[in-house]
Design a protein around this motif. Structure first.
Motif, PDB file in Angstrom:
ATOM      1  N   MET A   1       0.838  -1.204   0.000  1.00  0.00           N
ATOM      2  CA  MET A   1       0.000   0.000   0.000  1.00  0.00           C
ATOM      3  C   MET A   1       0.873   1.253   0.000  1.00  0.00           C
ATOM      4  SD  MET A   1      -3.236  -0.711  -0.042  1.00  0.00           S
ATOM      5  CE  MET A   1      -3.968   0.765   0.654  1.00  0.00           C
ATOM      6  N   ILE A   2       0.401   2.281  -0.684  1.00  0.00           N
ATOM      7  CA  ILE A   2       1.113   3.546  -0.738  1.00  0.00           C
ATOM      8  C   ILE A   2       0.720   4.369   0.486  1.00  0.00           C
ATOM      9  CG2 ILE A   2       1.334   5.716  -2.035  1.00  0.00           C
ATOM     10  CD1 ILE A   2       0.773   3.877  -4.561  1.00  0.00           C
ATOM     11  N   SER A   3       1.693   4.849   1.217  1.00  0.00           N
ATOM     12  CA  SER A   3       1.463   5.524   2.489  1.00  0.00           C
ATOM     13  C   SER A   3       0.805   6.884   2.288  1.00  0.00           C
ATOM     14  CB  SER A   3       2.791   5.699   3.232  1.00  0.00           C
ATOM     15  OG  SER A   3       2.660   6.630   4.280  1.00  0.00           O
ATOM     16  N   LYS A   4      -0.300   7.091   2.991  1.00  0.00           N
ATOM     17  CA  LYS A   4      -1.018   8.366   2.945  1.00  0.00           C
ATOM     18  C   LYS A   4      -0.148   9.494   3.494  1.00  0.00           C
ATOM     19  CE  LYS A   4      -5.504  10.240   4.444  1.00  0.00           C
ATOM     20  NZ  LYS A   4      -6.749   9.889   5.167  1.00  0.00           N
ATOM     21  N   GLU A   5       0.495   9.237   4.602  1.00  0.00           N
ATOM     22  CA  GLU A   5       1.340  10.259   5.231  1.00  0.00           C
ATOM     23  C   GLU A   5       2.507  10.633   4.330  1.00  0.00           C
ATOM     24  OE1 GLU A   5       0.275   7.468   6.681  1.00  0.00           O
ATOM     25  OE2 GLU A   5      -1.259   8.395   7.957  1.00  0.00           O
ATOM     26  N   HIS A   6       3.055   9.635   3.639  1.00  0.00           N
ATOM     27  CA  HIS A   6       4.191   9.863   2.746  1.00  0.00           C
ATOM     28  C   HIS A   6       3.787  10.746   1.565  1.00  0.00           C
ATOM     29  CE1 HIS A   6       8.189   9.157   1.394  1.00  0.00           C
ATOM     30  NE2 HIS A   6       7.865   8.410   0.349  1.00  0.00           N
ATOM     31  N   ILE A   7       2.611  10.468   1.008  1.00  0.00           N
ATOM     32  CA  ILE A   7       2.089  11.268  -0.105  1.00  0.00           C
ATOM     33  C   ILE A   7       1.872  12.716   0.339  1.00  0.00           C
ATOM     34  CG2 ILE A   7      -0.032  11.709  -1.435  1.00  0.00           C
ATOM     35  CD1 ILE A   7       1.343   9.662  -2.911  1.00  0.00           C
ATOM     36  N   ILE A   8       1.254  12.902   1.507  1.00  0.00           N
ATOM     37  CA  ILE A   8       0.981  14.253   2.010  1.00  0.00           C
ATOM     38  C   ILE A   8       2.271  15.023   2.218  1.00  0.00           C
ATOM     39  CG2 ILE A   8       0.106  15.567   3.985  1.00  0.00           C
ATOM     40  CD1 ILE A   8      -2.022  13.379   4.355  1.00  0.00           C
ATOM     41  N   LYS A   9       3.240  14.393   2.853  1.00  0.00           N
ATOM     42  CA  LYS A   9       4.512  15.061   3.130  1.00  0.00           C
ATOM     43  C   LYS A   9       5.209  15.477   1.842  1.00  0.00           C
ATOM     44  CE  LYS A   9       8.948  14.420   5.512  1.00  0.00           C
ATOM     45  NZ  LYS A   9       9.778  13.473   6.310  1.00  0.00           N
ATOM     46  N   ARG A  10       5.226  14.583   0.867  1.00  0.00           N
ATOM     47  CA  ARG A  10       5.886  14.885  -0.416  1.00  0.00           C
ATOM     48  C   ARG A  10       5.157  16.021  -1.135  1.00  0.00           C
ATOM     49  NH1 ARG A  10       7.284   9.790  -3.094  1.00  0.00           N
ATOM     50  NH2 ARG A  10       9.430  10.272  -2.452  1.00  0.00           N
ATOM     51  N   PHE A  11       3.837  15.942  -1.187  1.00  0.00           N
ATOM     52  CA  PHE A  11       3.054  16.956  -1.893  1.00  0.00           C
ATOM     53  C   PHE A  11       3.269  18.334  -1.267  1.00  0.00           C
ATOM     54  CE2 PHE A  11      -1.076  19.245  -2.310  1.00  0.00           C
ATOM     55  CZ  PHE A  11      -1.041  19.443  -3.685  1.00  0.00           C
ATOM     56  N   ILE A  12       3.202  18.419   0.039  1.00  0.00           N
ATOM     57  CA  ILE A  12       3.372  19.713   0.718  1.00  0.00           C
ATOM     58  C   ILE A  12       4.767  20.266   0.498  1.00  0.00           C
ATOM     59  CG2 ILE A  12       3.508  20.790   3.002  1.00  0.00           C
ATOM     60  CD1 ILE A  12       1.031  19.195   3.778  1.00  0.00           C
ATOM     61  N   SER A  13       5.764  19.383   0.426  1.00  0.00           N
ATOM     62  CA  SER A  13       7.130  19.852   0.186  1.00  0.00           C
ATOM     63  C   SER A  13       7.264  20.492  -1.190  1.00  0.00           C
ATOM     64  CB  SER A  13       8.126  18.699   0.338  1.00  0.00           C
ATOM     65  OG  SER A  13       8.116  17.833  -0.806  1.00  0.00           O
ATOM     66  N   TYR A  14       6.402  20.110  -2.124  1.00  0.00           N
ATOM     67  CA  TYR A  14       6.428  20.689  -3.471  1.00  0.00           C
ATOM     68  C   TYR A  14       5.640  22.002  -3.536  1.00  0.00           C
ATOM     69  CZ  TYR A  14       7.913  15.980  -5.059  1.00  0.00           C
ATOM     70  OH  TYR A  14       8.575  14.794  -5.249  1.00  0.00           O
ATOM     71  N   VAL A  15       4.424  21.995  -2.980  1.00  0.00           N
ATOM     72  CA  VAL A  15       3.554  23.166  -3.171  1.00  0.00           C
ATOM     73  C   VAL A  15       4.018  24.382  -2.377  1.00  0.00           C
ATOM     74  CG1 VAL A  15       1.549  21.764  -3.765  1.00  0.00           C
ATOM     75  CG2 VAL A  15       1.868  22.507  -1.390  1.00  0.00           C
ATOM     76  N   THR A  16       4.828  24.176  -1.367  1.00  0.00           N
ATOM     77  CA  THR A  16       5.325  25.312  -0.590  1.00  0.00           C
ATOM     78  C   THR A  16       6.522  25.993  -1.250  1.00  0.00           C
ATOM     79  OG1 THR A  16       6.522  23.707   0.780  1.00  0.00           O
ATOM     80  CG2 THR A  16       4.449  24.551   1.653  1.00  0.00           C
ATOM     81  N   ILE A  17       6.928  25.503  -2.412  1.00  0.00           N
ATOM     82  CA  ILE A  17       7.968  26.162  -3.215  1.00  0.00           C
ATOM     83  C   ILE A  17       7.275  26.933  -4.331  1.00  0.00           C
ATOM     84  CG2 ILE A  17       9.985  25.828  -4.706  1.00  0.00           C
ATOM     85  CD1 ILE A  17      10.557  23.240  -3.166  1.00  0.00           C
ATOM     86  N   ASP A  18       7.494  28.228  -4.396  1.00  0.00           N
ATOM     87  CA  ASP A  18       6.852  29.082  -5.398  1.00  0.00           C
ATOM     88  C   ASP A  18       7.481  28.838  -6.767  1.00  0.00           C
ATOM     89  OD1 ASP A  18       5.599  31.063  -6.837  1.00  0.00           O
ATOM     90  OD2 ASP A  18       6.603  32.734  -5.832  1.00  0.00           O
ATOM     91  N   THR A  19       6.658  28.436  -7.735  1.00  0.00           N
ATOM     92  CA  THR A  19       7.149  28.168  -9.096  1.00  0.00           C
ATOM     93  C   THR A  19       6.274  28.841 -10.146  1.00  0.00           C
ATOM     94  OG1 THR A  19       5.889  26.086  -9.167  1.00  0.00           O
ATOM     95  CG2 THR A  19       8.195  25.949  -8.458  1.00  0.00           C
TER      96      THR A  19
END
Length: 412
Positions: A1-19
């Motif tokens: 199973m793909i970890s929910k917490e892992h997905i959230i952490k990765r996604f937030i690490s991307y969206v908090t960078i202004d691009t």
């Protein structure tokens, strides 16, 4: 199973960078801050075990997951973009997580009384009981298309860590400047080396798309003549009044807020002017190639009529095609859509096969020789303060990537 917490952490690490990308820039990428996420992604791909990781001078990122089967399998690709739209600020994104969504209004920002409501955004009701990530009401979120990147990276990591899942060679690609129509301009198809690919750049869960708008931009310039208003009779030409005539002469109901499905539109997205000069920025969209051509001709005809009316060239129209409907490039290889549809069905996801009311890198890439349908990434209400994404949709999109890889590798 793909970890929910892992997905959230990765996604937030991307969206908090202004691009946020910039249509007025001539550089590639159009903003230097896109490099911040690009460099992070290249490093992360190496960390999870991807091979042949490269980032070129224009910030295009490519990487390889080698095949783990001995028989011949077509090389497939997965592509997303890391820039965000200039339509709304992407600076200082502060994601909020709402677990077990209750089905009612979500207060995004108490101080500004900004509410995300299912009474207006009815799609919210699909996700009762799920975990939603939203904005704080002052920025966009960036799920378009950092969700797609998160899903691709997570899928590659999952396949690397679960070698029992058989797959062929997989290529991944991340691009800048998709939001300003340039995402595929410097994409090296030959270097990528895939037989076909999928963009992970759709919206709600289940979307599978191989049709999109034909698209063009139009810049309308109106020249006036400024003189002292006290002595203006017979001399002054107010460009703003002529601009109003132009705007009101286009079909009023053929605008984004009045159209849906396969209906095209004219969209005035920026206006700036004074008495002496006014500039109108439009986008023109239509799925039908003939209608698309006719829309462009309408603009030229209207300009000519106004010039005749005023007895001089007061108005000019410059139209530039941006991308075309990928349907005619995909239909000869419809098996690539069939594989994605079957992957969804095997994961108990109802496929929603429909036309994109927009465009993706895939539309340009398809015409460059890389057939490239579009798959859901899970987000809603892109390009604004009400953008949100269910975490469960991101997990499902990640599973779809893995399942497509698995189905493609089945020995015939």
């Amino acid at each position: 199973m793909i970890s929910k917490e892992h997905i959230i952490k990765r996604f937030i690490s991307y969206v908090t960078i202004d691009t946020e990308s910039d249509p007025n820039s001539n550089t590639i990428p159009s903003t230097s801050k896109q490099w911040d996420l690009a460099n992070k992604l290249a490093k992360e791909l190496k960390t999870i075990g991807m091979q042949d990781v490269s980032i070129d001078t224009n910030a295009y990122i490519m990487a390889t997951l080698p095949s783990n089967v001995e028989h011949h399998v077509p090389t497939i690709g997965f592509i997303s973009h890391f820039d965000t739209s200039p339509d709304f600020t992407g600076a200082n994104v502060k994601p909020q997580i709402f677990e077990n969504y209750h089905g009612g209004d979500i207060l995004l920002n108490k101080d500004k009384n900004i509410v995300l409501s299912p009474n207006y955004f009815e799609d919210l009701r699909q996700y009762i009981g799920q975990t939603l990530i939203t904005t704080d009401g002052t920025t966009l979120l960036g799920a378009d298309d950092k969700a797609g990147i998160c899903e691709i990276v997570s899928a590659m990591e999952y396949l690397i860590n679960n070698s029992n899942i058989k797959h062929g060679k997989i290529r991944v690609g991340f691009t800048p400047d998709e939001e300003i129509g340039r995402g595929a301009h410097k994409f090296d198809i030959e270097k990528f080396g895939a037989d076909w690919a999928y963009t992970m750049d759709g919206s709600q869960i289940g979307e599978l798309e191989y049709e999109n708008f034909n698209a063009a931009s139009a810049k309308v310039k109106i020249k006036g003549k400024i003189v002292h208003p006290g002595y203006a009779k017979g001399k002054m030409i107010n460009s703003m009044y002529i601009a109003t005539e132009f705007i009101n002469s286009l079909p009023r109901l053929e605008t984004p807020e009045h159209t849906e499905g396969y209906q095209g539109f004219f969209h005035l997205h920026n206006i700036r002017g004074d008495v002496d000069e006014t500039v109108l920025d439009y986008i023109i969209r239509d799925h039908n190639k003939g209608h698309f051509k006719a829309r462009k001709e309408v603009m030229f005809k209207l300009a000519n009529e106004l010039n005749s009316q005023y007895g001089k060239e007061v108005i000019t129209v410059d139209i530039k095609d941006q991308y075309y409907n990928m349907k005619e490039m995909i239909e000869p290889v419809m098996h690539i859509v069939d594989i994605a549809e079957e992957a969804m069905k095997q994961l108990n996801i109802e496929p929603l096969i429909k036309a994109i009311r927009g465009g993706t890198d895939g539309s340009q890439l398809s015409y460059m020789g890389l057939p490239c349908p579009n798959i859901f990434a899970g987000g809603h209400n892109f390009h604004g303060r009400y953008e949100y994404i269910p975490v469960e949709s991101m997990i499902k999109a990640t599973e779809v990537i893995c399942k497509i890889a698995e189905l493609t590798a089945i020995e015939k």
